[in-house]
Motif scaffolding. Sequence first.
Motif: not given
Length: 206
Positions: A72-90
């Motif tokens: 119940n606390s407000k957080v921001t998830w700032l996620v660093i990614a790129e479209s070619w990254c396989g791990d990011a896609a999952h």
Amino acid sequence: MKRIIESGIKRSMSYDTYRDLVKELAQKSATTGHNQSEALINYTKLNDRRMKRWDKTLKVSAAARKKLEKFNSKVTWLVIAESWCGDAAHILPVLNKIAEINPNINYRVVLRDENPQLMDAFLTFGKKAIPKVIIIDTATGEVLDTYGPRPSEAAGYVNRFVAMNGGLTESFKEDLQHWYNDNKGQNVIDDITEILNHLQSSSVYL
């Protein structure tokens, strides 16, 4: 650091916008990032299909949903990614499913190559490994925790393989993709649930 974080948030996009970007790039035979190689373009096309599948099929159990709803606390998830990254896609589609459950989570995506200062501030063992989740107190801008570039089980497999072989082989990378497919995002859900529970019970919010 706060200035770098603020800049990253300003340059970030929603998950839906990121998905639209990846889809558009795949259709145009292009990719995010400075390197427009054929290999990375093909990875972007593959990842668009992966993310489309996960967006439709990922499930969060009732037990996990109940735990996630308690944060119940407000957080921001700032996620660093790129479209070619396989791990990011999952991983990014799983994060989206979690963020949809709890409105206290502001989920934003930022591109690595367009934000070098941000990436350099959150290296993993000295490397620009992605995806990297920066968990930020929305009110204060304080970094509370980070997550990534892989779920805990996958990270263990990778680290052991690298220790024994000095690097990742193509066959291991294929095995890792099979692991993601078999796990169906559950390790990410468990990891994130544990992080949120820790933050909830820590002195940060007391």
